[in-house]
Design a protein around this motif. Structure first.
Motif, mmCIF file in Angstrom:
data_model
loop_
_atom_site.group_PDB
_atom_site.id
_atom_site.type_symbol
_atom_site.label_atom_id
_atom_site.label_comp_id
_atom_site.label_asym_id
_atom_site.label_seq_id
_atom_site.Cartn_x
_atom_site.Cartn_y
_atom_site.Cartn_z
ATOM 1 N N GLU A 139 0.833 -1.208 0.000
ATOM 2 C CA GLU A 139 0.000 0.000 0.000
ATOM 3 C C GLU A 139 0.868 1.259 0.000
ATOM 4 O O GLU A 139 0.523 2.263 -0.607
ATOM 5 C CB GLU A 139 -0.942 0.016 1.213
ATOM 6 C CG GLU A 139 -2.130 -0.910 1.082
ATOM 7 C CD GLU A 139 -2.965 -0.650 -0.163
ATOM 8 O OE1 GLU A 139 -3.260 0.513 -0.468
ATOM 9 O OE2 GLU A 139 -3.306 -1.635 -0.841
ATOM 10 N N GLU A 140 2.007 1.181 0.693
ATOM 11 C CA GLU A 140 2.916 2.334 0.747
ATOM 12 C C GLU A 140 3.546 2.588 -0.626
ATOM 13 O O GLU A 140 3.768 3.723 -1.026
ATOM 14 C CB GLU A 140 4.013 2.077 1.793
ATOM 15 C CG GLU A 140 4.969 3.238 1.945
ATOM 16 C CD GLU A 140 6.016 3.000 3.007
ATOM 17 O OE1 GLU A 140 7.195 3.223 2.728
ATOM 18 O OE2 GLU A 140 5.641 2.585 4.132
ATOM 19 N N ILE A 141 3.830 1.526 -1.342
ATOM 20 C CA ILE A 141 4.521 1.625 -2.629
ATOM 21 C C ILE A 141 3.575 1.892 -3.800
ATOM 22 O O ILE A 141 3.950 2.510 -4.783
ATOM 23 C CB ILE A 141 5.298 0.308 -2.833
ATOM 24 C CG1 ILE A 141 6.753 0.595 -2.629
ATOM 25 C CG2 ILE A 141 5.074 -0.320 -4.151
ATOM 26 C CD1 ILE A 141 7.574 -0.613 -2.563
ATOM 27 N N ARG A 142 2.356 1.442 -3.675
ATOM 28 C CA ARG A 142 1.383 1.514 -4.783
ATOM 29 C C ARG A 142 1.232 2.920 -5.392
ATOM 30 O O ARG A 142 1.228 3.043 -6.620
ATOM 31 C CB ARG A 142 0.042 0.971 -4.299
ATOM 32 C CG ARG A 142 -0.908 0.664 -5.417
ATOM 33 C CD ARG A 142 -2.048 -0.240 -4.963
ATOM 34 N NE ARG A 142 -1.658 -1.639 -5.070
ATOM 35 C CZ ARG A 142 -1.725 -2.522 -4.084
ATOM 36 N NH1 ARG A 142 -2.191 -2.179 -2.909
ATOM 37 N NH2 ARG A 142 -1.349 -3.762 -4.276
ATOM 38 N N PRO A 143 1.143 4.000 -4.593
ATOM 39 C CA PRO A 143 0.977 5.337 -5.202
ATOM 40 C C PRO A 143 2.125 5.709 -6.150
ATOM 41 O O PRO A 143 1.903 6.353 -7.169
ATOM 42 C CB PRO A 143 0.935 6.290 -3.996
ATOM 43 C CG PRO A 143 0.530 5.431 -2.849
ATOM 44 C CD PRO A 143 1.065 4.062 -3.135
ATOM 45 N N PHE A 144 3.346 5.266 -5.832
ATOM 46 C CA PHE A 144 4.491 5.567 -6.689
ATOM 47 C C PHE A 144 4.372 4.824 -8.013
ATOM 48 O O PHE A 144 4.650 5.360 -9.080
ATOM 49 C CB PHE A 144 5.808 5.194 -5.991
ATOM 50 C CG PHE A 144 6.029 5.963 -4.717
ATOM 51 C CD1 PHE A 144 6.426 7.294 -4.749
ATOM 52 C CD2 PHE A 144 5.821 5.367 -3.484
ATOM 53 C CE1 PHE A 144 6.618 8.018 -3.580
ATOM 54 C CE2 PHE A 144 6.002 6.074 -2.300
ATOM 55 C CZ PHE A 144 6.405 7.402 -2.349
#
Length: 79
Positions: A15-20
């Motif tokens: 979830e932390e990486i998904r926006p990037f």
């Protein structure tokens, strides 16, 4: 840490990486966690066939997953 907790932590990392990834037109999904130490993911969208996806996987995804679940030894992208 139980398998359920490991899965939850891996999901948090994704979830932390998904926006990037989404900002570049890609995404990632969790496929499996084997033996509570090997994570299989699938890069999607623009990440598929991208020339830097191995670097993204190792330096971004694997590092973030290990931050949340230090017992994970390896992150593998399945095509």
């Amino acid at each position: 840490m139980t398998s359920k907790e490991i899965r939850s932590n891996v999901e948090k990392a994704l979830e932390e990486i998904r926006p990037f990834l989404k900002s570049d037109g890609g995404d990632i999904s969790l496929v499996a966690i084997e033996d509570d130490k090997r994570v299989k993911v699938q890069l999607q969208g623009a990440c598929v066939g991208c020339s830097v996806n191995q670097m993204t996987l190792k330096s971004g995804v694997e590092m973030t997953i290990k931050k949340y679940a230090p017992q994970i030894e390896e992150v593998i992208n399945i095509e």
